[in-house]
Structures are given as structure tokens and as C-alpha cells.
Design a protein around this motif. Structure first.
Motif, PDB file in Angstrom:
ATOM      1  N   ASP A  26       0.825  -1.219   0.000  1.00 53.07           N
ATOM      2  CA  ASP A  26       0.000   0.000   0.000  1.00 53.07           C
ATOM      3  C   ASP A  26       0.854   1.263   0.000  1.00 53.07           C
ATOM      4  O   ASP A  26       0.507   2.252  -0.646  1.00 53.07           O
ATOM      5  CB  ASP A  26      -0.953  -0.002   1.197  1.00 53.07           C
ATOM      6  CG  ASP A  26      -2.095  -1.004   1.027  1.00 53.07           C
ATOM      7  OD1 ASP A  26      -2.400  -1.373  -0.126  1.00 53.07           O
ATOM      8  OD2 ASP A  26      -2.663  -1.417   2.054  1.00 53.07           O
ATOM      9  N   LYS A  27       1.965   1.237   0.710  1.00 54.07           N
ATOM     10  CA  LYS A  27       2.860   2.407   0.759  1.00 54.07           C
ATOM     11  C   LYS A  27       3.484   2.673  -0.615  1.00 54.07           C
ATOM     12  O   LYS A  27       3.553   3.822  -1.058  1.00 54.07           O
ATOM     13  CB  LYS A  27       3.954   2.196   1.801  1.00 54.07           C
ATOM     14  CG  LYS A  27       3.430   2.121   3.218  1.00 54.07           C
ATOM     15  CD  LYS A  27       4.544   1.765   4.184  1.00 54.07           C
ATOM     16  CE  LYS A  27       3.979   1.532   5.576  1.00 54.07           C
ATOM     17  NZ  LYS A  27       5.014   1.082   6.513  1.00 54.07           N
ATOM     18  N   LYS A  29       2.291   1.658  -3.522  1.00 51.23           N
ATOM     19  CA  LYS A  29       1.218   2.080  -4.428  1.00 51.23           C
ATOM     20  C   LYS A  29       0.872   3.552  -4.210  1.00 51.23           C
ATOM     21  O   LYS A  29       0.712   4.312  -5.174  1.00 51.23           O
ATOM     22  CB  LYS A  29      -0.023   1.210  -4.217  1.00 51.23           C
ATOM     23  CG  LYS A  29      -1.132   1.487  -5.216  1.00 51.23           C
ATOM     24  CD  LYS A  29      -2.258   0.501  -5.058  1.00 51.23           C
ATOM     25  CE  LYS A  29      -3.359   1.150  -4.257  1.00 51.23           C
ATOM     26  NZ  LYS A  29      -4.578   0.363  -4.176  1.00 51.23           N
ATOM     27  N   TYR A  30       0.778   3.979  -2.975  1.00 50.66           N
ATOM     28  CA  TYR A  30       0.481   5.382  -2.656  1.00 50.66           C
ATOM     29  C   TYR A  30       1.587   6.292  -3.203  1.00 50.66           C
ATOM     30  O   TYR A  30       1.311   7.348  -3.787  1.00 50.66           O
ATOM     31  CB  TYR A  30       0.338   5.547  -1.138  1.00 50.66           C
ATOM     32  CG  TYR A  30       0.027   6.946  -0.703  1.00 50.66           C
ATOM     33  CD1 TYR A  30      -1.266   7.455  -0.809  1.00 50.66           C
ATOM     34  CD2 TYR A  30       1.023   7.776  -0.190  1.00 50.66           C
ATOM     35  CE1 TYR A  30      -1.558   8.761  -0.412  1.00 50.66           C
ATOM     36  CE2 TYR A  30       0.745   9.074   0.200  1.00 50.66           C
ATOM     37  CZ  TYR A  30      -0.543   9.550   0.093  1.00 50.66           C
ATOM     38  OH  TYR A  30      -0.824  10.842   0.481  1.00 50.66           O
ATOM     39  N   ASN A  33       1.260   6.433  -6.969  1.00 51.08           N
ATOM     40  CA  ASN A  33       0.087   7.222  -7.349  1.00 51.08           C
ATOM     41  C   ASN A  33       0.399   8.715  -7.261  1.00 51.08           C
ATOM     42  O   ASN A  33      -0.061   9.493  -8.096  1.00 51.08           O
ATOM     43  CB  ASN A  33      -1.112   6.860  -6.469  1.00 51.08           C
ATOM     44  CG  ASN A  33      -2.396   7.451  -6.989  1.00 51.08           C
ATOM     45  OD1 ASN A  33      -2.591   7.590  -8.185  1.00 51.08           O
ATOM     46  ND2 ASN A  33      -3.268   7.809  -6.074  1.00 51.08           N
ATOM     47  N   GLU A  39      -4.346   5.855 -10.228  1.00 47.25           N
ATOM     48  CA  GLU A  39      -4.384   4.749  -9.275  1.00 47.25           C
ATOM     49  C   GLU A  39      -4.225   3.401  -9.975  1.00 47.25           C
ATOM     50  O   GLU A  39      -3.546   2.510  -9.467  1.00 47.25           O
ATOM     51  CB  GLU A  39      -5.680   4.793  -8.474  1.00 47.25           C
ATOM     52  CG  GLU A  39      -5.641   3.883  -7.277  1.00 47.25           C
ATOM     53  CD  GLU A  39      -6.737   4.164  -6.271  1.00 47.25           C
ATOM     54  OE1 GLU A  39      -7.056   3.216  -5.541  1.00 47.25           O
ATOM     55  OE2 GLU A  39      -7.258   5.281  -6.228  1.00 47.25           O
TER      56      GLU A  39
END
Length: 181
Positions: A26-27, A29-30, A33, A39
Motif C-alpha cells: 500500500d505504501k 502504491k500510494y 500514485n 491509481e
């Protein structure tokens, strides 16, 4: 991540990889992004990064910062993706321009440019109000009622002036077509 988890990952431990994946996906991907503003692209690239991380796990140095290692990979992946997308967009634009030029040969393009220049010269030589009305209508896409209101004249006057402008333009283009065709 502690050093033992990174060492276990380096030696092919699936549970260690799962722990790293759950801790960082998640980190990453963030972060992606934020760079890509997409996204979907960020998710796809993050997945690719973790696949590559698993495939190249032997190259990980457990003595160095894993955060720095992973974010360097993410940054480089994003930059490569943006470069690739830029090259692809440039290629598509040049292909579209080439196809347009193929659809219309050099003679047709030159003739269209000359007609446009002739129309512009004709409009410039019209009386000021007629020229202004024509430009407002054709270049600015303002409807006749709005032109009339802006200029403080009747809609009928606008229609008459546009009709006269179009007659002038048709006359000049007809003369050119007779000469060239």
C-alpha cells in the motif's frame, strides 16, 4: 522490516515475502500514485515491483535500508514508465500527423492553406462591422442573437452581414477554383 525478515526473503522464504508485501504494498502504491496521478497505473506498477522483488531477491542487501532500496526501485520504475509513456505519446502524435499528411498530399495541404489565407484576406478587406460579425460567428462560435446583443444591433442585421460576408468569400473562392481547376 527487521533484518531477519529481509534475510529470509533473500533466501526465498514465502512467508517473509508475504510479510514484506503486506507491509509495503500500500505504501509503494500510494507513492507511485503521487508520481503518476493514476491509481490503476500505480497498482499495476506496484504489483510489477513486488514480482521483480521476488525474482531478484538474491540481490537484496539485508545490511542496507530496505525502505530506501524499495522506494528507489519504485521511483525508478515510475520514471521509466513516464519516459515510456512520453515516447509512446510522441510516436502516436507523429503517426497521426503522418497519416493526416498521407490522407492529404502536399498539394492538397498547400491548396487548403492558400484558401484559408484567401478567406482571411477577404474577411480583413470587408467593412469593419461585417468583418467583426463574421469573426465572432465563425472564430468565436457566438450565435447570432448574442452577437446582436453584444454589438447593440438587431439579429436581422447580424444575419444580413453574415450573408454578405459569405457571399464575398464564395465569390473569391469561386474565382480561384475557376483558375486552378
Amino acid at each position: 522490516m527487521n533484518i531477519t525478515t529481509i534475510e529470509a526473503l533473500q533466501h526465498g522464504d514465502h512467508q517473509a515475502f508475504e510479510k514484506v508485501f503486506l507491509g509495503y504494498f500500500d505504501k509503494v502504491k500510494y507513492f507511485l500514485n503521487g508520481l503518476l496521478r493514476s491509481e490503476a497505473d500505480a497498482e499495476e506498477l506496484a504489483q510489477d515491483i513486488f514480482v521483480n522483488l521476488w525474482q531478484n531477491r538474491e540481490a537484496i542487501d539485508p545490511q542496507k535500508s530496505f525502505n530506501t532500496y524499495l522506494y528507489t526501485i519504485a521511483r525508478n520504475t515510475a520514471l521509466n514508465y513516464l519516459k515510456h509513456r512520453s515516447v509512446e505519446n510522441t510516436f502516436q502524435e507523429s503517426s497521426a500527423n503522418a497519416m493526416q499528411e498521407e490522407a492529404y498530399g502536399p498539394d492538397e495541404i498547400l491548396f487548403a492553406q492558400e484558401i484559408n489565407l484567401l478567406v482571411e484576406m477577404t474577411v480583413s478587406s470587408m467593412p469593419a462591422q461585417r468583418s467583426r460579425i463574421y469573426r465572432m460567428s465563425r472564430n468565436e462560435c457566438i450565435d447570432n442573437a448574442a452577437i446582436a446583443q453584444q454589438l447593440g444591433i438587431s439579429k436581422k442585421t447580424v444575419e444580413n452581414q453574415l450573408s454578405l460576408a459569405l457571399q464575398d468569400i464564395r465569390r473569391v473562392i469561386s474565382a480561384i477554383l475557376v483558375l486552378f481547376c
